[in-house]
Design a protein around this motif. Sequence first.
Motif, mmCIF file in Angstrom:
data_model
loop_
_atom_site.group_PDB
_atom_site.id
_atom_site.type_symbol
_atom_site.label_atom_id
_atom_site.label_comp_id
_atom_site.label_asym_id
_atom_site.label_seq_id
_atom_site.Cartn_x
_atom_site.Cartn_y
_atom_site.Cartn_z
ATOM 1 N N LEU A 96 0.866 -1.201 0.000
ATOM 2 C CA LEU A 96 0.000 0.000 0.000
ATOM 3 C C LEU A 96 0.889 1.232 0.000
ATOM 4 C CD1 LEU A 96 -2.465 -1.585 2.506
ATOM 5 C CD2 LEU A 96 -3.007 -1.019 0.165
ATOM 6 N N ILE A 97 1.582 1.423 -1.116
ATOM 7 C CA ILE A 97 2.571 2.508 -1.184
ATOM 8 C C ILE A 97 2.138 3.597 -2.174
ATOM 9 C CG2 ILE A 97 4.491 1.076 -0.394
ATOM 10 C CD1 ILE A 97 5.388 0.691 -3.259
ATOM 11 N N GLY A 98 0.832 3.679 -2.418
ATOM 12 C CA GLY A 98 0.304 4.735 -3.274
ATOM 13 C C GLY A 98 -0.116 4.217 -4.645
ATOM 14 N N TYR A 99 -0.742 5.104 -5.407
ATOM 15 C CA TYR A 99 -1.248 4.776 -6.748
ATOM 16 C C TYR A 99 -0.661 5.725 -7.781
ATOM 17 C CZ TYR A 99 -4.865 1.546 -5.265
ATOM 18 O OH TYR A 99 -5.520 0.461 -4.777
ATOM 19 N N THR A 100 -0.602 5.268 -9.021
ATOM 20 C CA THR A 100 -0.222 6.159 -10.110
ATOM 21 C C THR A 100 -1.419 6.277 -11.052
ATOM 22 O OG1 THR A 100 2.012 5.292 -9.959
ATOM 23 C CG2 THR A 100 1.488 6.583 -11.922
ATOM 24 N N PRO A 101 -2.085 7.448 -11.078
ATOM 25 C CA PRO A 101 -3.226 7.595 -11.993
ATOM 26 C C PRO A 101 -2.745 7.657 -13.442
ATOM 27 C CG PRO A 101 -2.812 9.640 -10.805
ATOM 28 C CD PRO A 101 -1.826 8.648 -10.286
ATOM 29 N N ASN A 102 -3.568 7.114 -14.332
ATOM 30 C CA ASN A 102 -3.185 7.085 -15.756
ATOM 31 C C ASN A 102 -3.546 8.409 -16.428
ATOM 32 O OD1 ASN A 102 -2.216 4.378 -15.730
ATOM 33 N ND2 ASN A 102 -4.337 3.687 -15.665
ATOM 34 N N THR A 103 -2.859 9.465 -16.016
ATOM 35 C CA THR A 103 -3.203 10.792 -16.542
ATOM 36 C C THR A 103 -2.052 11.416 -17.335
ATOM 37 O OG1 THR A 103 -2.661 11.615 -14.323
ATOM 38 C CG2 THR A 103 -4.982 11.478 -14.878
ATOM 39 N N GLU A 104 -1.094 10.602 -17.720
ATOM 40 C CA GLU A 104 0.106 11.124 -18.391
ATOM 41 C C GLU A 104 -0.233 12.042 -19.576
ATOM 42 O OE1 GLU A 104 3.737 12.061 -18.261
ATOM 43 O OE2 GLU A 104 2.929 10.720 -16.732
ATOM 44 N N ILE A 105 -1.143 11.575 -20.469
ATOM 45 C CA ILE A 105 -1.411 12.385 -21.673
ATOM 46 C C ILE A 105 -2.407 13.522 -21.404
ATOM 47 C CG2 ILE A 105 -0.896 10.494 -23.290
ATOM 48 C CD1 ILE A 105 -4.025 10.455 -23.781
ATOM 49 N N LEU A 106 -2.913 13.606 -20.162
ATOM 50 C CA LEU A 106 -3.935 14.619 -19.862
ATOM 51 C C LEU A 106 -3.373 15.828 -19.139
ATOM 52 C CD1 LEU A 106 -6.532 12.083 -18.458
ATOM 53 C CD2 LEU A 106 -6.640 13.186 -20.685
ATOM 54 N N LYS A 107 -2.116 15.694 -18.690
ATOM 55 C CA LYS A 107 -1.523 16.709 -17.807
ATOM 56 C C LYS A 107 -1.648 18.144 -18.307
ATOM 57 C CE LYS A 107 1.588 14.043 -15.010
ATOM 58 N NZ LYS A 107 2.736 13.192 -15.091
ATOM 59 N N GLU A 108 -1.480 18.327 -19.614
ATOM 60 C CA GLU A 108 -1.469 19.685 -20.154
ATOM 61 C C GLU A 108 -2.869 20.182 -20.509
ATOM 62 O OE1 GLU A 108 1.490 21.184 -20.261
ATOM 63 O OE2 GLU A 108 2.405 19.302 -19.568
ATOM 64 N N ILE A 109 -3.870 19.276 -20.515
ATOM 65 C CA ILE A 109 -5.166 19.688 -21.065
ATOM 66 C C ILE A 109 -6.325 19.675 -20.079
ATOM 67 C CG2 ILE A 109 -4.603 19.115 -23.478
ATOM 68 C CD1 ILE A 109 -6.006 16.452 -23.151
ATOM 69 N N ILE A 110 -6.087 19.199 -18.876
ATOM 70 C CA ILE A 110 -7.190 19.080 -17.917
ATOM 71 C C ILE A 110 -6.661 19.347 -16.502
ATOM 72 C CG2 ILE A 110 -7.196 16.650 -17.172
ATOM 73 C CD1 ILE A 110 -10.017 16.556 -18.428
ATOM 74 N N ALA A 111 -7.541 19.821 -15.593
ATOM 75 C CA ALA A 111 -7.072 20.111 -14.220
ATOM 76 C C ALA A 111 -6.811 18.813 -13.456
ATOM 77 C CB ALA A 111 -8.101 20.962 -13.492
ATOM 78 N N ILE A 112 -5.580 18.740 -12.947
ATOM 79 C CA ILE A 112 -5.120 17.542 -12.245
ATOM 80 C C ILE A 112 -4.529 17.992 -10.912
ATOM 81 C CG2 ILE A 112 -3.077 15.987 -12.402
ATOM 82 C CD1 ILE A 112 -3.997 15.468 -15.280
ATOM 83 N N ASP A 113 -4.729 17.215 -9.840
ATOM 84 C CA ASP A 113 -4.195 17.659 -8.549
ATOM 85 C C ASP A 113 -2.711 17.283 -8.410
ATOM 86 O OD1 ASP A 113 -4.024 15.004 -7.777
ATOM 87 O OD2 ASP A 113 -5.678 15.089 -6.355
#
Length: 313
Positions: free
Chosen positions: A242-259
Motif C-alpha cells: 500500500l505505497i500509493g497509486y499512479t493515476p493514468n493521466t500522463e497524456i492529460l496533464k497539459e489539457i485538464i485540471a489535475i491535482d
Amino acid sequence: MKDIYDVIILGAGPAGLSAGIYAARAKMKTLIIEKGVPGGLIFTTSEVDNYPGSMENATGPVLSERMKQQAEEFGAEFVTDEIIKMDIIDDIKSVEGSLGQYKSRAIIIATGAVPKTIGCKGEKEHIGQGVSYCATCDGSFYSGLEVFVVGGGDAAVEEAIFLTRFARKVMIVHRRDELRAAKSIQDKAFKNDKIEFRFNSVVEEIRGDGAVESVVFKDTVTGELTEYKANPEDGIVGVFVLIGYTPNTEILKEIIAIDASGYIVTDERMATNVKGVYAAGDIRDKPLRQVVTAVSDGAIAAVEAEKYVDRIK
Ligand code: NAP
C-alpha cells in the motif's frame, strides 16, 4: 456527422462500463475505447465479494464480462486502441489512438489508476497468491494468519488497522523510522496490540512455491538481510503493498485540471474543468477506490454527459 459519437468513454473498467451501460441505454451513440482487456483492475481480482449482489461466481473477469455484455446489449460499441493524443476544447472533441481517430461531443475519462509496486524479486509472480494491493478486497482471505503491510502512509496504516479484523498479526513495514500517516491514524495503530512495526525496512524478495512462504527484508540503515518465514502451522503469509497509486493521466496533464498527486479534479457531477469532459472511477481524486464507487461515478458521468449533449446538439 454519422461518425461523430455522442460520447466516447476511455477505459473499460467498472467506471467506464457502467458509464457505457447508462449512456447506451439512454440512446446515446456510445463508443468505449480500451487498450487492454475490459475490467480494469478487477480483471486481476479473484473474487469481488464486497460488491453488492455479487456473492456467487463473482470473480473479477466474470463480473467485467457481464458488465461488458450489458453495455453491448444496450448498443455501446467497443474498440481496442491506445489513446495517444486528445483535443478536447471544441464542441466536437477528437481522440487519437494508435489505430485510429475518433470524434465525439462528450468524453468520459475512466482510465483508472494503477497501484505502485515494490519492484522486488518475486512480487509479480505472487500477485493474487499472497501479494495484494487492496486490503478491502482481499483482507478476509487472511483470517487467522499473519500479514505484512508495506508502506507508512494513511492508506497503509488505516488498512493495517482494518486487517486486524481478520489477521492474527499485522506487521507494518516502513522504509524510514517514522510513519507518514496522520498522527491520529498512527495513534490508533500504536494502540492496537495486533500490530507490530518493522521500521527502516524494505522488502527485498518475496519467496514461495505458489503462495508466499517467506519474505526477505533489507535494513535500510545497515543493509542487513533477514528472512521472515511463515509460521509452519500457517504455511503462508500475506503481503499487502500500500505505497500509493499512479493515476493514468500522463497524456492529460497539459489539457485538464489535475491535482498534485496526478488525479483528475471533478465536481460531484463528475465534470472536469473542460466543458463536455467528465471523469469517473479511480482516476478521480476521491476517498474510496472500489468497484461500487467506480460504477456510481460512471452512472453519474453518463447522465451528466447526456444532459450536456442534449444542450449542445
Ligand atoms: P502516500 O501518502 O503517498 O504514502 C505512501 C507511503 O508508501 C509512504 O509512507 C512512502 O514512504 C511509502 N512508499 C512509497 N514508495 C515506496 C517504495 N517504493 N517502497 C517502500 N515504501 C514506499 O500514499 P497513500 O497512503 O496511498 O495515500 C495517498 C493519498 O490518499 C494521501 O494524500 C493520503 O493522505 C490519502 N488518504 C487519506 C486517507 C484518510 O484520510 N483516511 C486514507 C487513505 C489515503 P515515505 O513516507 O518514506 O515516502
